[in-house]
Write an enzyme that holds these catalytic residues in place. Sequence first.
Site, PDB file in Angstrom:
ATOM      1  N   TRP A   1      40.506 -37.676 -64.559  1.00  0.00           N
ATOM      2  CA  TRP A   1      40.580 -38.166 -63.183  1.00  0.00           C
ATOM      3  C   TRP A   1      39.264 -37.878 -62.466  1.00  0.00           C
ATOM      4  CZ3 TRP A   1      44.629 -36.430 -65.960  1.00  0.00           C
ATOM      5  CH2 TRP A   1      45.851 -37.115 -65.864  1.00  0.00           C
TER       6      TRP A   1
ATOM      7  N   TYR B   1      43.827 -42.619 -56.855  1.00  0.00           N
ATOM      8  CA  TYR B   1      45.242 -42.984 -56.670  1.00  0.00           C
ATOM      9  C   TYR B   1      46.104 -41.741 -56.556  1.00  0.00           C
ATOM     10  CZ  TYR B   1      46.752 -41.925 -61.486  1.00  0.00           C
ATOM     11  OH  TYR B   1      47.076 -41.301 -62.664  1.00  0.00           O
TER      12      TYR B   1
ATOM     13  N   ASN C   1      61.588 -36.499 -53.843  1.00  0.00           N
ATOM     14  CA  ASN C   1      62.317 -36.053 -52.651  1.00  0.00           C
ATOM     15  C   ASN C   1      61.578 -35.099 -51.728  1.00  0.00           C
ATOM     16  OD1 ASN C   1      64.969 -37.288 -52.740  1.00  0.00           O
ATOM     17  ND2 ASN C   1      65.299 -36.127 -54.613  1.00  0.00           N
TER      18      ASN C   1
ATOM     19  N   GLU D   1      68.877 -42.347 -47.376  1.00  0.00           N
ATOM     20  CA  GLU D   1      68.435 -41.307 -46.443  1.00  0.00           C
ATOM     21  C   GLU D   1      69.451 -41.202 -45.308  1.00  0.00           C
ATOM     22  OE1 GLU D   1      65.783 -38.415 -45.889  1.00  0.00           O
ATOM     23  OE2 GLU D   1      65.385 -40.010 -47.335  1.00  0.00           O
TER      24      GLU D   1
ATOM     25  N   ASP E   1      59.737 -33.205 -48.880  1.00  0.00           N
ATOM     26  CA  ASP E   1      59.391 -33.452 -47.490  1.00  0.00           C
ATOM     27  C   ASP E   1      57.896 -33.232 -47.319  1.00  0.00           C
ATOM     28  OD1 ASP E   1      62.047 -33.822 -46.910  1.00  0.00           O
ATOM     29  OD2 ASP E   1      62.362 -31.727 -46.368  1.00  0.00           O
TER      30      ASP E   1
END
Lengths: 725, 725
Positions: free
Chosen positions: A282, A559, A439, A488, A441
């Site tokens: 990368w 990316y 998932n 959600e 946050d």
Amino acid sequence: MSRPTNDSSAYRGRYAEPLPTSNLGAMENDFPEFEPFEDEVQPRGYAPAGQALTVQQIDMCQQVNKPNHYTGAYDIENLVVRRGQEFVIRVTFSRPLADGDDFQLEFLIGSNPSVAKGSLVVVTTNSRAGGPWSGQILEMQGESVVVGVTATPDAIVGKYRTYVAIVAGGGMQRSKRDPTTDMYMLFNAWCPADAVFLPDGAERMEYVMNDIGVIFQGSADAVSQRNWMFGQFERGILDACIQILDASRMPIYNRGDVIQLIRKGSAMINSQDDNGVLVGNWSDDYSMGKPPTSWTGSVQILLQYANTGVPVCFAQCWVFAGVFNTFLRCLGIPSRVITNFSSAHDNTGNLKTDLIFKTDGTPDRRHTRDSIWNYHCWNEAFVVRPDLPPGLGGWQVVDATPQETSDGHFRCGPAPVAAIKDGLLCHPFDCGFVFAEVNSDVVFHKRDRFGTLTAYRVDKTHVGQAICTKAVGSGAAQDVKHTYKYPEGSADNERTMNRAEEYGCARDHSEVADSQLSITISCGQVGLGQDVNLAVDIQNQGDVSKTVRANLAGSVVFYTGVIASHFKDDPFSVTVPANQTERAMLTVAAQEYLPHLGTQLCLHFAVTGQADDQSLNAVKVVDLQTPGLLMQVSGTPQVQQEMVVTVSFTNPYSSPLHDVFISMEGPGLMNYRTRYFSVIEAQAAISWSETFIPRLSGHRCLVSALNCRNLHQVNGSCDVTIAEM
Amino acid sequence: MSRPTNDSSAYRGRYAEPLPTSNLGAMENDFPEFEPFEDEVQPRGYAPAGQALTVQQIDMCQQVNKPNHYTGAYDIENLVVRRGQEFVIRVTFSRPLADGDDFQLEFLIGSNPSVAKGSLVVVTTNSRAGGPWSGQILEMQGESVVVGVTATPDAIVGKYRTYVAIVAGGGMQRSKRDPTTDMYMLFNAWCPADAVFLPDGAERMEYVMNDIGVIFQGSADAVSQRNWMFGQFERGILDACIQILDASRMPIYNRGDVIQLIRKGSAMINSQDDNGVLVGNWSDDYSMGKPPTSWTGSVQILLQYANTGVPVCFAQCWVFAGVFNTFLRCLGIPSRVITNFSSAHDNTGNLKTDLIFKTDGTPDRRHTRDSIWNYHCWNEAFVVRPDLPPGLGGWQVVDATPQETSDGHFRCGPAPVAAIKDGLLCHPFDCGFVFAEVNSDVVFHKRDRFGTLTAYRVDKTHVGQAICTKAVGSGAAQDVKHTYKYPEGSADNERTMNRAEEYGCARDHSEVADSQLSITISCGQVGLGQDVNLAVDIQNQGDVSKTVRANLAGSVVFYTGVIASHFKDDPFSVTVPANQTERAMLTVAAQEYLPHLGTQLCLHFAVTGQADDQSLNAVKVVDLQTPGLLMQVSGTPQVQQEMVVTVSFTNPYSSPLHDVFISMEGPGLMNYRTRYFSVIEAQAAISWSETFIPRLSGHRCLVSALNCRNLHQVNGSCDVTIAEM
């Protein structure tokens, strides 16, 4: 004083016999041609020559077996069959069988084959007990006997050697080793008793049989796609896949267990730990190999690895996923490539991605450790999970991209998608890691002057915004987000989150004040070399007018969301009346970003604002559109009829392109070709034609890619439907 | 074209910052001494010199903290504390604190410490918000302030750097880096909120604090034991354990998670994959290192690894378990060494150990792949399992001996013992593998002339006959088999077996005829060099007399059950009347086995018999007893008083011993010493005295071992109780 770890002599006192781990090694001495019975006191030797039954020929009946086993597409001379399903072998003897004649078929895999371990299987056709595979005589005609053989649905997968043994005076007289009767045994998605059974026929055609794929990239609000040639039926690929298992030193005995096999595969497709197939890179410096963007499919990569035994340079996530998909389909395991948009990575294993900002609202890059990938690709394999409670079979996440924190080794899964959806993170393998990827946050922290962090905004919807795969029977994107997550805000989703937390996945519980100000950024499609026009809308839901001091930061990003270079900071100020929205139009000129572009062609704009005590921010990722390669075919689209494909490209820029490689391939149509252009002048057009002779019929595809230091992500493809011969 | 896998430059585009994986690397540039506030428009620089508050001294208060944290035994200058429990630091300033003075303590671990990841912790003593650790001022006296600091019970474990920062005009003025204020943070078995909390005080003393161990060996009916010096408090050991984590490249962020840490530990104690601590060798050729039998404890091994960074040669299972136990206890994790007698190994992952016999009843070594180890040692660690459903916390199996088939990598566990007992094999990690080690059925097959196997006897009780560990507070064996298994034949056991089968652990369901004939072999203790007298009893429960044609096969075996050399075959015949038992007495002369002995001193006798159509067999393992080393201490047994230990040995054989090394050590008493004797003549006695000065009080132990090519397994030990100074 350290010894090589695979020095088997150090294990002499550990194993009764060395564990066989090689399938493709030369195995020429399975048996003596005549093996006397050990319990015979005086072996009687050969029976009188005149009456002796001997084997004249073993015919693997490819024309009958291949269509029945859906293996006709494999470009290979040997028989390929699937387990749990009958195949036939025609044995021609020296004379018609008579009463009292006794023979058996024997199938051997790996070195030191063992009856107890299923790597030596005896098939009888009379009442005498044999191995676990069943056999029956289907037809007798003169000297020739057609035997139907059904492997158990949990048989070892790989390349078997076939023998016919005749009970002759005092021993067993065996046919000579004949490599043309070697036979490949695959997983069988058509067999209800096989762990990879896939009931739906259209899905089997897509997930096992389709050798052409589409991989989605970009961002959730601007999905792009690239064709990927899986090529699992191409010449040499099946052997290459078995060679990967041999290189992994996976014991032959375990190769019938699909769960162990796909977990091993996820470790072997990357080079870490084990000198596997692909080296991740990368860095934007690909001078020691091929840029990840330049591959058109898996075939070249697998052939290069098989021929050299050395990891291939270089890959990023979609390359790992594309090659892993080939490996899985080639061995008969239903599989697909998944793209997760806004994928959370490298967390501490919790459900928080922490983004840290300075007191003035600008990003604090020095203290931000987490990143959110614009997208991340992995695979799903469809298998039953007898090792888990009911309900967790079906699609399983497996990921071959090396993940630093997945259980400390470079592999991931199989993790049941159903377990992710229900937060059942207490089962193997790596469910918590995948759960966090979809998932997490996103928690926005402000870092005060003393180094202390205060959360001021939590975004619970950014990560895992969309989860896509190619639809069955078409090139469209199918959203499979609902298989990973409940909606959600639903009660089901809350239950999942609570359960995940019970299983140790710490969530964010920061209390943040509701903000009355918010920002959104919008932007249309932007071609590489065009100016970027951003519309920044600031909403004020409060009852007093606010003046927002804001900053637009522009960066080129990978990316992976990691910033390659920061090229612009543009402060501006907007006054928003109460309950109003104000729009600021900001333009970023092409000259501002062009000097900073690497291979990824992805721009990242962040607006951070400050009004009184409130901080607000928004980000927008813009994927720059590249010109394409135009591909056209001509000729009669029929198997074994010569056709021509022409690739053409026009340099749309005002400067020349140097050292340009264009490559193309088409599974079942044409093997890999490449062409070098030392220069393509500004605005100039080139074209390149190649002939090919289709090998397989049906809906087929040719793809091409351009590889040049100054221009990346230029691809083309064309579809063609080939008629039967 | 392959690049080194740890070339971090290839990951530039993957991580916002490199993941810190080193704890002990030199970290001298955490902060500038004065760091201006970033949000200060014009940093005001130093406050006027006359009034400036500066730090004069930071006292880590070892005399107060060590006894409170049970860390006084660590032979180290720096403070060692446990998490979740208050420790105190005395800070002496340049003047008494006044209103408005503001300072904070900062604890940093690894490179690039991060507040969000818990590797940079800010502790404030006023109302200003700090990190997650809590701080309070306990005492102020003139310029000196005593601060109480409590780390969170999930804090990262390792070596922290301590700073005091003062808010000075426009920035933070920090104390200089001072290695003497570096502080080690350990897991805390005394803290109810810590994942390693162990409620029972006596158990904590044994499983965390005891630096002397006993490891059981031999066979279930003749258990032997050896002392093992864990030495977790000895000089250099704590740093060595952290260095192992650094060598594993385990991210600093994950080192507060005991589950990840012990799993990583089980991978790192063996050298496979990762250049870990110990090289396994079961070859009986140890010329390139030290024989596994010659070690007296973990200290030399860990120090050698820490000093060289190169794996140490050589280990077998009890060495892996002993060193792993040191690693766990040293970091504060309750742990113990377990011995499983008759341990099934290297299965295909099913619950069958297949032993194959020829039609004449003799063992078919060529076709038998599985083996049963006389014993196998692993570890248990006591930790909660928040990642699993309730009931699966507590003791967890972790095994550092490299297991070829455990999930394809060389590590095993943590597997909850409670999950093994209840057959809950659907949870991580490696439960199925451990389940098979203690529960496999031994299936005796007869291999017919055509290569087909027929089961004729299934022994469901042989494997996992006894599972032992050292008892709390004594050197006796405690049988913990009931924690792994319900009683054989109970309904609970049947439920466990059925559940295990549901989770894919295939059981044997061979139907075997009841046999009316059976054999048992018995034998008393045999000293090395003595003849072996075997009593072979053949029972006939049938109503007709039977003549049994039998064979006694004698072999030297490794403790893994693998045959090193076969030295005897002795056919005999016994006629047993109906409902009677007949005894045959068989004698094996010392001269028959002595030339074949290696290091393991273990003989294996198998009687196989044939009567009409019935096959019967029995095996007996005989561990040869070796002479011991006699150890005696003299002097005043008190801390810091010189004492003398004398090791003596008499060569009991009629030939001289050449090139004899004797080594001894005693944690808290004496570091490792070794002495070379070029020859010990036949029947001759030697003695060797060394002085030592006890460092720690309480019940202590000295052990010694003799290492010679011709004589192995010779050990000695003596206990001594040391009074306080």
